[in-house]
Write an enzyme that holds these catalytic residues in place. Structure first.
Site, PDB file in Angstrom:
ATOM      1  N   GLU A   1     -18.393-101.419 -53.374  1.00 20.17           N
ATOM      2  CA  GLU A   1     -18.246-101.094 -54.981  1.00 20.17           C
ATOM      3  C   GLU A   1     -17.251 -99.722 -54.366  1.00 20.17           C
ATOM      4  OE1 GLU A   1     -21.390-100.022 -56.167  1.00 20.17           O
ATOM      5  OE2 GLU A   1     -22.180-101.425 -57.154  1.00 20.17           O
TER       6      GLU A   1
ATOM      7  N   GLY B   1     -14.128 -96.877 -53.595  1.00 16.21           N
ATOM      8  CA  GLY B   1     -13.397 -96.254 -54.902  1.00 16.21           C
ATOM      9  C   GLY B   1     -12.771 -95.652 -53.917  1.00 16.21           C
TER      10      GLY B   1
ATOM     11  N   TYR C   1     -15.376 -79.566 -57.366  1.00 11.57           N
ATOM     12  CA  TYR C   1     -16.118 -79.258 -56.633  1.00 11.57           C
ATOM     13  C   TYR C   1     -16.117 -78.892 -55.444  1.00 11.57           C
ATOM     14  CZ  TYR C   1     -16.569 -84.338 -58.688  1.00 11.57           C
ATOM     15  OH  TYR C   1     -16.452 -85.333 -59.681  1.00 11.57           O
TER      16      TYR C   1
ATOM     17  N   CYS D   1      -5.230 -72.047 -69.217  1.00 14.42           N
ATOM     18  CA  CYS D   1      -6.140 -70.699 -69.650  1.00 14.42           C
ATOM     19  C   CYS D   1      -7.742 -70.740 -69.563  1.00 14.42           C
ATOM     20  CB  CYS D   1      -5.387 -69.671 -70.844  1.00 14.42           C
ATOM     21  SG  CYS D   1      -3.771 -69.972 -71.831  1.00 14.42           S
ATOM     22  N   GLU D   2      -7.715 -70.624 -67.702  1.00 14.29           N
ATOM     23  CA  GLU D   2      -8.806 -70.547 -66.854  1.00 14.29           C
ATOM     24  C   GLU D   2      -8.441 -70.059 -65.653  1.00 14.29           C
ATOM     25  OE1 GLU D   2     -12.219 -71.907 -68.208  1.00 14.29           O
ATOM     26  OE2 GLU D   2     -12.007 -73.055 -69.982  1.00 14.29           O
TER      27      GLU D   2
HETATM   28  C1  LIG Z   1     -18.483 -93.640 -58.063  1.00 18.50           C
HETATM   29  C2  LIG Z   1     -19.395 -95.095 -57.451  1.00 18.50           C
HETATM   30  C3  LIG Z   1     -18.744 -95.861 -56.835  1.00 18.50           C
HETATM   31  C4  LIG Z   1     -17.872 -95.433 -55.865  1.00 18.50           C
HETATM   32  O1  LIG Z   1     -18.058 -94.534 -55.183  1.00 18.50           O
HETATM   33  P1  LIG Z   1     -16.788 -94.370 -54.153  1.00 18.50           P
HETATM   34  O2  LIG Z   1     -17.109 -92.901 -53.053  1.00 18.50           O
HETATM   35  O3  LIG Z   1     -15.518 -93.937 -55.064  1.00 18.50           O
HETATM   36  O4  LIG Z   1     -16.809 -95.166 -52.862  1.00 18.50           O
HETATM   37  C5  LIG Z   1     -19.470 -96.788 -56.582  1.00 18.50           C
HETATM   38  N1  LIG Z   1     -20.129 -97.396 -56.978  1.00 18.50           N
HETATM   39  C6  LIG Z   1     -21.375 -96.761 -57.718  1.00 18.50           C
HETATM   40  C7  LIG Z   1     -21.891 -96.973 -58.616  1.00 18.50           C
HETATM   41  C8  LIG Z   1     -20.516 -95.350 -58.486  1.00 18.50           C
HETATM   42  O5  LIG Z   1     -21.143 -94.490 -59.148  1.00 18.50           O
END
Ligand SMILES: *Cc1c(COP(=O)(O)O)cnc(C)c1O
Length: 418
Positions: free
Chosen positions: A273, A275, A316, A342-343
């Site tokens: 997964e 991202g 972060y 405004c922060e």
């Molecule tokens: C956010 C998330 C991802 C992706 O994470 P990355 O650090 O962007 O690769 C994959 N799986 C789950 C369950 C997530 O919450």
């Protein structure tokens, strides 16, 4: 590797000068490179060529339809965390058989939507959720395919807000309780166990936490098989980090090699997964300098993008490189690059040695493709900004800039106030 490069001291995205796009769409805007997106997806996919796998792109990193569509066209699936993300995935023609649904707080209507859509599997994060999924599937006369999201209790050594695989995090089911939970799942009539899942955190820059988690999942899969519980999918989540500043994360090839070495004999289809590693360095945020000022102690560069557009530095303390779009001979100064919100927490860079920026010029905030626009808000009643995708010599507005009317859409002043 990315396709944002200087030619004759001007920043280009692929074969388009960034200034040209700014002139046409105005600022600020997010800018993505099609070529970089495609290459990052393919590198990840290629790295796993030796094992059966599905790449379920984590939609929350950047859920623009054009970007989702690009990965779907490449054969990717989607990792969703809400009904809204499922809606987006279906809009771009994602194969439901490649959609996995993660998240600790799935609502009943979202579960029903996913069941109706016949997604590949739910990554179940609690005992109660498992019960609800079983019940809803029963009411609909369906069977829900599930994995349990295991919390393996490993430290991903990343920022505390994006670590998810520690016992103290809200995510997943405690690995010690997981066997018991699988046994219970087996007794539920409307649930079919198909896999084991984990996701230990984000922006992970070492291999060892991934492998530690994998080793724990392997022994769990062994125990499950001994009990006759068949596991077809092993979902290892996302989390591979990228270079924002000086981080040296493993290359996807290296990551894949380590995973395959440890788990080749498992006879499962792997799910990943990713991202950030796909989209992070495929996008930048382009903004214009509104003003500069100095209070004697400190220099401020005030730009037209703020924390509502890119919140990562604020929440972060994340580092994003800030560069002028046009390089000129000039001195440098130590400055905070801040937005109009405004922060005091509204900054894109703090205490940075940067070229002496001037009112009116363009800056590029690098590595902004992941968790940039997807975390944007309308705070301070600022319309959300445009998103632009470049392919070769052309640019395409893939989300138009919001207008003032978008800000109040759905709001009503009740009669008694009229
Ligand atoms: C956010 C998330 C991802 C992706 O994470 P990355 O650090 O962007 O690769 C994959 N799986 C789950 C369950 C997530 O919450």
């Amino acid at each position: 590797m990315n396709d944002f490069n200087y030619r004759d001291d001007r920043l280009w995205c692929e074969d388009v000068p960034v200034e040209v796009i700014a002139g046409k769409v105005g600022t600020p805007f997010y800018l993505y490179s099609h070529k970089t997106l495609l290459q990052h997806f393919r590198v990840f996919d290629e790295a796993l060529r030796d094992v059966p796998h599905i790449i379920c792109y984590a939609a929350k990193a950047n859920s623009n339809l054009a970007i989702l569509r690009l990965f779907v066209k490449e054969g990717g699936g989607v990792d969703i965390v809400s009904g809204g993300e499922l809606y987006r995935a279906l809009q771009v023609g994602a194969d439901p058989g490649k959609i996995v649904y993660s998240g600790v707080g799935k609502r009943v209507d979202e579960i029903d939507f996913a069941l109706r859509s016949e997604i590949l599997m739910f990554n179940v994060e609690s005992s109660e959720e498992l019960g609800v999924i079983n019940e809803r599937a029963g009411l609909m006369g369906r069977k829900a395919r599930i994995s349990l999201r295991i919390n393996p209790d490993v430290d991903p050594k990343t920022h505390p807000h994006i670590s998810t695989g520690l016992k103290s995090n809200k995510f997943g089911i405690d690995i010690e309780k997981s066997l018991e939970e699988y046994r219970r799942a087996r007794t539920l009539p409307h649930v079919e166990i198909v896999g084991v899942d984990c996701h230990i955190g984000s922006q992970v820059t070492q291999i060892s936490p991934f492998i530690d988690a994998l080793e724990r999942l392997k022994s769990l899969i062994g125990r499950l098989r001994e009990e006759g519980i068949e596991i077809r999918y092993l979902d290892l989540g996302g989390g591979l980090g990228i270079t924002y500043n000086e981080e040296m994360p493993p290359h996807p090839e290296e990551y894949a090699r380590a995973v395959i070495e440890s788990a080749r004999d498992l006879k499962v289809t792997f799910i990943f997964e990713p991202g950030r590693v796909i989209v992070g360095n495929a996008g930048i945020l382009v903004s214009r300098v509104l003003y500069t000022k100095s209070n004697g102690e400190k220099n401020f560069v005030i730009v037209d993008a703020g924390m509502n557009d890119l919140i990562r530095p604020s929440i972060y303390g994340s580092y994003h490189q800030v560069q002028p779009v046009v390089i000129r001979d000039r001195g440098s100064f130590l400055a905070d690059v801040v937005g109009p919100i405004c922060e005091s927490g509204d900054f894109l860079a703090k205490g940075r040695m940067i070229p002496k920026l001037e009112r009116g010029e363009l800056i590029a905030v690098m590595s902004a493709g992941a968790y940039g626009f997807s975390m944007a808000s309308n705070y301070n009643s600022r319309p959300r900004i445009a998103e632009v995708l470049v392919k070769d010599r052309k640019f395409h507005v893939v989300r138009k800039r919001e207008e003032y009317a978008d800000l109040t859409r759905g709001e009503r002043v009740p009669a008694f106030l009229k």
